[in-house]
Design an enzyme around this catalytic site. Structure first.
Site, mmCIF file in Angstrom:
data_model
loop_
_atom_site.group_PDB
_atom_site.id
_atom_site.type_symbol
_atom_site.label_atom_id
_atom_site.label_comp_id
_atom_site.label_asym_id
_atom_site.label_seq_id
_atom_site.Cartn_x
_atom_site.Cartn_y
_atom_site.Cartn_z
ATOM 1 C CG HIS A 182 78.957 54.019 68.953
ATOM 2 N ND1 HIS A 182 79.698 55.151 69.195
ATOM 3 C CD2 HIS A 182 79.583 53.014 69.603
ATOM 4 C CE1 HIS A 182 80.731 54.847 69.945
ATOM 5 N NE2 HIS A 182 80.687 53.552 70.213
ATOM 6 C CB SER B 77 79.393 31.642 79.075
ATOM 7 O OG SER B 77 79.641 31.278 80.403
ATOM 8 C CB THR C 111 67.831 42.290 69.529
ATOM 9 O OG1 THR C 111 66.827 41.357 69.114
ATOM 10 C CG2 THR C 111 69.196 41.802 69.081
ATOM 11 C CE LYS C 112 62.309 42.273 67.701
ATOM 12 N NZ LYS C 112 61.253 41.674 66.835
ATOM 13 N NE ARG D 253 62.779 24.597 78.863
ATOM 14 C CZ ARG D 253 62.913 24.658 80.195
ATOM 15 N NH1 ARG D 253 61.859 24.954 80.945
ATOM 16 N NH2 ARG D 253 64.068 24.429 80.765
#
Length: 585
Positions: free
Chosen positions: A117, A145, A168-169, A186
């Site tokens: 949005h 999960s 987020t990246k 790792r």
């Protein structure tokens, strides 16, 4: 129930992996009817796939590969494609533009949200436009999960995302990540605490990893000014650099640079305005995008050849550059690429046979890149890739024409000419075909041998002689073949490190990268810094850094023309391996 099953229908909502073995004939018939209803709306399903009747599936596009399933109470909307052996477990949410490779496991209660949005303060959120960059997940990925994956993220092959993470990246291949926001923990192969595409440990405080990070910070801090430098406010269009002609590619390069460095669209226009300007350039009859005329309107395309193809090298490349720019803007072409759709398999094979493989392998490979990318765009729009059997004919032709001694198509025209055309043609051909469609390249060891031999030619790779095309056309094949083989890895890494150090030194503050010395025959935009050189070198630096093992320090990952991940699932009517290939030759 018959003797094959002793479970109620609801059992499969939560244990869909048992459906193939334990379902009764009545339950199989009900599943067939459900898939037929969904197929009437444009969905497609591979063998032994399963969709729970208790799942909320309201998609515009749904493609579910072989042995893949959507469990009960999952919520799936938008444009979702999944390869073979994928699972969307109970109560998971997959929405927006989401592409899954093969062997992807999505844990219960996880959310992959391939849209976002707007939330500027001037109006209510629910009244603001949605953006759709999309989510791409590679092969062999386990998403635990209660994970959330946000729009615009790419998760590379073989990653594991721990329960409860918020991604987020982008995550490079083989990364084990967890946390909010998700952070690499790792390498899944056990090669150190900081994952990278090749698993090479990071350098010390003054090592190459730190140099890469400093370069990326420097480039990001100047990205907005670099884009403004090439923006012509009077006409509302982009030039490669001040004083150069306004071009379609310059606009696309601006979009790619903004996505790489700013994770946004170029600030001169809104994302919707950028997308609409690019969409409006497409010729509705051919599906191609001609170059701009001097007045800024779309130019005129040449007349079609006897086989229906329109021979225009600039328009051919725009199938790549405009298509991927629209991807990054959350949009897509307005029309299918009709010149691809209209080409029958017979005409396609005849055209492939006629291409100048011996004398101009780059041109031949570039044509394959364009046709295959047009097929990808057509599939993306829900249209047929080409005429019936044409896409299969392409991969069949490639599979039977590859040279097992070089791993390539065509040949070096002469010892004096070297391998330049051969290797550069290989990059373009495989970019659009094998890499874009997620298929394994034939004879990867021979490819590495050929490319490393070419990469040592001082005419093209001595300091000060490199241009973006020539370095890219070695870096990408080494990276691509390196996904299948560890053959001569140390030599590939050493070549990449040398080129990486030199590449970063070419950055010009406020202006970016120049393409480099003029290419063969004087082609290429030259040494002056501009959008094309900047877009290409940023992608090259990522490839080189990943070969060395420090790509995660850049903080960006190409998602456009030079993206490392496949853009198209191989489950879409393309054989997973065109012909049996003996890589031991």
């Amino acid at each position: 129930m018959n003797s094959e099953s002793s479970v109620d229908d609801s059992y499969f909502d939560y244990c869909p992996w048992d459906f193939a073995l334990r379902a009764s004939e009545e339950q199989r018939a009900a599943q067939t009817a459900l898939q037929k209803r969904l197929a009437d709306g444009g969905a497609s399903f591979g063998p032994s796939s399963y969709v729970s009747p208790a799942a909320g599936v309201f998609t515009d596009v749904l493609r579910l590969g072989e042995n893949s399933y959507i469990a009960g109470h999952a919520y799936v909307t938008g444009e979702v494609t999944a390869g073979a052996d994928c699972s969307v477990n109970p109560y998971a949410t997959v929405r927006g533009r989401v592409s899954l490779g093969d062997g992807v496991r999505i844990g219960a209660h996880s959310s992959l949200l391939g849209f976002n949005h707007g939330f500027t303060p001037d109006q209510y959120v629910h009244r603001q436009a949605l953006t759709r960059k999309g989510i791409t997940v590679g092969d062999d990925v386990w998403i635990g999960s209660h994970v959330v994956v946000l729009d615009g993220v790419t998760i590379g092959d073989h990653c594991v995302v721990g329960a409860g993470a918020v991604v987020t990246k982008d995550l490079p291949p083989w990364t084990v990540a967890a946390g909010n926001p998700a952070r690499p923990l790792r390498d899944r192969r056990g090669q150190g605490s900081t994952p990278s595409g090749s698993g090479v440990p990071q350098g010390g405080p003054d090592g190459l990893g730190d140099a890469v990070a400093r370069f990326a910070d420097r480039a990001r801090s100047q990205a907005a000014d670099l884009l403004t430098r090439s923006w012509n406010a009077g006409t509302g269009r982009y030039s490669d650099r001040p004083g150069a002609p306004e071009t379609v590619r310059a606009h696309c390069d601006a979009v790619e640079i903004a996505d790489l460095l700013l994770r946004s669209h170029p600030p001169q226009l809104s994302a919707a305005e950028h997308a609409e300007r690019l969409r409006a350039l497409q010729d509705p009859d051919s599906g191609l995008v001609p170059e701009l005329a001097p007045d800024g309107r779309p130019g005129v395309l040449p007349a079609p050849a006897p086989d229906g193809w329109i021979d225009d090298g600039t328009a051919d490349y725009h199938v790549l550059s405009v298509g991927y720019a629209l991807d990054l803007l959350g949009s897509r072409f307005a029309h299918p690429v009709h010149v691809v759709r209209r080409m029958t398999s017979d005409r396609l094979v005849a055209r492939l046979d006629s291409l100048p493989w011996r004398t101009r392998a780059w041109s031949a490979g570039a044509w394959v890149d364009c046709w295959a990318t047009g097929a990808h765009r057509n599939l993306e729009l829900g249209a047929e890739a080409g005429a019936p059997g044409a896409l299969e004919a392409l991969f069949g032709w490639l599979g039977t024409r590859v040279d097992p001694w070089t791993g390539m198509w065509g040949e070096a025209a002469s010892p004096a000419a070297g391998r330049l055309q051969l290797v550069n043609g290989y990059y373009r051909l495989t970019r659009g075909s094998f890499a874009q469609f997620g298929l394994r390249v034939p004879y990867p060891e021979r490819v590495v041998d050929t490319v490393l031999a070419h990469g040592g030619d001082p005419r093209w790779f001595a300091a000060g002689r490199q241009n973006a095309c020539n370095v890219l056309d070695v870096a990408h094949p080494l990276w691509l073949a390196g996904q299948q083989t560890s053959h001569r890895t140390a030599e590939a890494r050493a070549w990449a490190e040398e080129q990486l150090v030199q590449a970063m030194e070419r950055w010009r503050d406020g202006a970016g990268f120049g393409f480099g010395p003029a290419g063969e025959g004087g082609s290429g935009p030259g040494r002056g810094p501009g959008l094309q050189g900047t877009e290409m070198w940023l992608a090259i630096i990522w490839l080189l850094a990943d070969l060395v093992g420090v790509a995660d320090r850049l903080g960006y990952r190409p998602r456009g023309v030079h993206r490392p991940e496949a853009a198209q699932s191989p489950a879409r009517r393309i054989p997973a391996q065109p012909i049996p290939i003996d890589n031991s030759l």
